[in-house]
Design an enzyme around this catalytic site. Sequence first.
Site, PDB file in Angstrom:
ATOM      1  N   THR A  91      53.938  58.704  34.966  1.00 49.46           N
ATOM      2  CA  THR A  91      54.540  58.614  33.515  1.00 49.46           C
ATOM      3  C   THR A  91      54.530  59.876  32.945  1.00 49.46           C
ATOM      4  O   THR A  91      55.748  60.491  32.225  1.00 49.46           O
ATOM      5  CB  THR A  91      54.230  57.424  32.855  1.00 49.46           C
ATOM      6  OG1 THR A  91      54.402  56.267  33.421  1.00 49.46           O
ATOM      7  CG2 THR A  91      55.022  57.346  31.512  1.00 49.46           C
ATOM      8  N   SER A 149      51.782  56.626  41.224  1.00 54.86           N
ATOM      9  CA  SER A 149      50.461  56.518  41.731  1.00 54.86           C
ATOM     10  C   SER A 149      50.028  55.281  42.389  1.00 54.86           C
ATOM     11  O   SER A 149      48.915  55.029  43.225  1.00 54.86           O
ATOM     12  CB  SER A 149      49.152  56.504  40.800  1.00 54.86           C
ATOM     13  OG  SER A 149      49.201  55.438  39.897  1.00 54.86           O
ATOM     14  N   THR A 202      37.630  52.494  34.378  1.00 54.09           N
ATOM     15  CA  THR A 202      38.752  51.316  35.170  1.00 54.09           C
ATOM     16  C   THR A 202      39.853  51.229  34.113  1.00 54.09           C
ATOM     17  O   THR A 202      39.912  51.427  33.049  1.00 54.09           O
ATOM     18  CB  THR A 202      38.053  50.000  35.327  1.00 54.09           C
ATOM     19  OG1 THR A 202      38.814  49.195  35.989  1.00 54.09           O
ATOM     20  CG2 THR A 202      37.763  49.289  34.041  1.00 54.09           C
ATOM     21  N   THR A 240      30.301  42.988  41.178  1.00 52.41           N
ATOM     22  CA  THR A 240      30.504  41.625  40.458  1.00 52.41           C
ATOM     23  C   THR A 240      31.959  41.827  39.791  1.00 52.41           C
ATOM     24  O   THR A 240      32.531  42.819  39.792  1.00 52.41           O
ATOM     25  CB  THR A 240      29.654  41.584  39.203  1.00 52.41           C
ATOM     26  OG1 THR A 240      29.896  40.487  38.495  1.00 52.41           O
ATOM     27  CG2 THR A 240      29.368  42.641  38.328  1.00 52.41           C
ATOM     28  N   GLN A 241      32.768  40.634  39.629  1.00 51.12           N
ATOM     29  CA  GLN A 241      34.022  40.372  39.097  1.00 51.12           C
ATOM     30  C   GLN A 241      34.013  40.683  37.576  1.00 51.12           C
ATOM     31  O   GLN A 241      34.824  40.972  36.927  1.00 51.12           O
ATOM     32  CB  GLN A 241      34.485  39.038  39.166  1.00 51.12           C
ATOM     33  CG  GLN A 241      34.624  38.657  40.573  1.00 51.12           C
ATOM     34  CD  GLN A 241      35.251  37.375  40.795  1.00 51.12           C
ATOM     35  OE1 GLN A 241      35.547  36.480  39.840  1.00 51.12           O
ATOM     36  NE2 GLN A 241      35.347  36.678  42.029  1.00 51.12           N
ATOM     37  N   CYS A 242      32.697  40.664  37.020  1.00 50.91           N
ATOM     38  CA  CYS A 242      32.511  40.767  35.667  1.00 50.91           C
ATOM     39  C   CYS A 242      32.840  42.354  35.158  1.00 50.91           C
ATOM     40  O   CYS A 242      32.521  43.390  35.905  1.00 50.91           O
ATOM     41  CB  CYS A 242      30.979  40.329  35.020  1.00 50.91           C
ATOM     42  SG  CYS A 242      30.652  38.838  35.193  1.00 50.91           S
TER      43      CYS A 242
HETATM   44  N1  ASP Z   1      53.375  53.550  37.643  1.00 48.32           N
HETATM   45  C1  ASP Z   1      53.097  54.752  37.047  1.00 48.32           C
HETATM   46  C2  ASP Z   1      51.861  55.518  37.805  1.00 48.32           C
HETATM   47  O1  ASP Z   1      50.954  55.058  37.881  1.00 48.32           O
HETATM   48  C3  ASP Z   1      52.667  54.479  35.813  1.00 48.32           C
HETATM   49  C4  ASP Z   1      51.755  55.496  34.966  1.00 48.32           C
HETATM   50  O2  ASP Z   1      51.865  56.669  35.241  1.00 48.32           O
HETATM   51  O3  ASP Z   1      50.835  55.237  33.931  1.00 48.32           O
HETATM   52  O4  ASP Z   1      52.425  56.281  38.717  1.00 48.32           O
END
Ligand code: ASP
Length: 344
Positions: free
Chosen positions: A14, A59, A167, A279-281
């Site tokens: 983006t 991405s 994350t 873990t999923q946590c």
């Molecule tokens: N779909 C885009 C990407 O990950 C979203 C972004 O750039 O934030 O390339």
Amino acid sequence: MTDTAILLIYTGGTIGMKQDPVDMALKPFNFGQIVDEVPELKKFGCRIDSVTFDPLIDSSDADAGFWSELAALIEENYYDYDGFVILHGTDTMAYSASALSFMLEDLEKPVIFTGSQLPIGVARTDGKENLISAIEIACAKDSEGRARVPEVCIFFDSALLRGNRATKYSSDEFKAFISPNYPALAEAGINIKYHGKFIELPQRWGKPLKVHKRLDTRATILRIYPGMDENVLKNTLEMPSLRGVLIETFGSGNAPSKDWFIKNIRNASERGLIIANVTQCMRGGVDMEVYATGMTLKSAGVANGHDSTTESAIAKLFFLMGQYNDNQKVKELFETNLRGEISN
Ligand code: ASP
């Protein structure tokens, strides 16, 4: 102008979009003209060169080949620049930053990933601030002229996070990333405040960079859920040519204690499959010694991912499997802290 030089690598996402005045669609703009879009860059006292990936990618299309290309680009330019800023889509940024953290060994320069939630060409963009702060951090040196943050990081919405601890947490807030199990390395307010005690410095400066471009992606992620059917587990574990499975378990590393579950895990482990546990946590980690179900996994030879993020754990598996043919060695190193990705 100082003689500090930064290489800005634009991979897509983006941040690099601009509205086309004809059809109003968002399209990538020519990054050679980045200074026209962000004139503030001219005020930096350092040289900023830029490289644009061809093709640019959303991405969501990041993969091992893309990571190897990025690592190779840094390797080729490592001694000509003081730091690297990688503009990347947010969706898989935490996976890419994790992968690069393992692929670049003995890194002594900053590699800062950033991006934005709104394109750089729109009025309320978060992209300019993210980009400007990321460059400032990539330029920052200590009193002896060494990098202040010689790590692979993500800078986003005023926080500098260790890449393999981050994350993606929100799809629509400016604060898109968190680092649930490790403090921020720096925060950008009026000034950039570095939290030195959390930044990993080389034990001895001056080692050459080692770049590991080989990854083995024959691993998958299996999220455990109540009601899972035996066939789902069995078919996953018996997938032809699979070398590793990262299981995302409950709480502190627990999974069903039903016979069919344990039997499938045990058989796969005895066949030599690498099974690793995260873990999923969102916060905390795996401790397979608390509950009987966790202990059973441990006794079946399941490797402990501690408080690793899933993004970091899968990238680490790809990296270790790419380096070693011996699955036992991969499991041993998977449990070891290599780049600050786990807290044990
Ligand atoms: N779909 C885009 C990407 O990950 C979203 C972004 O750039 O934030 O390339």
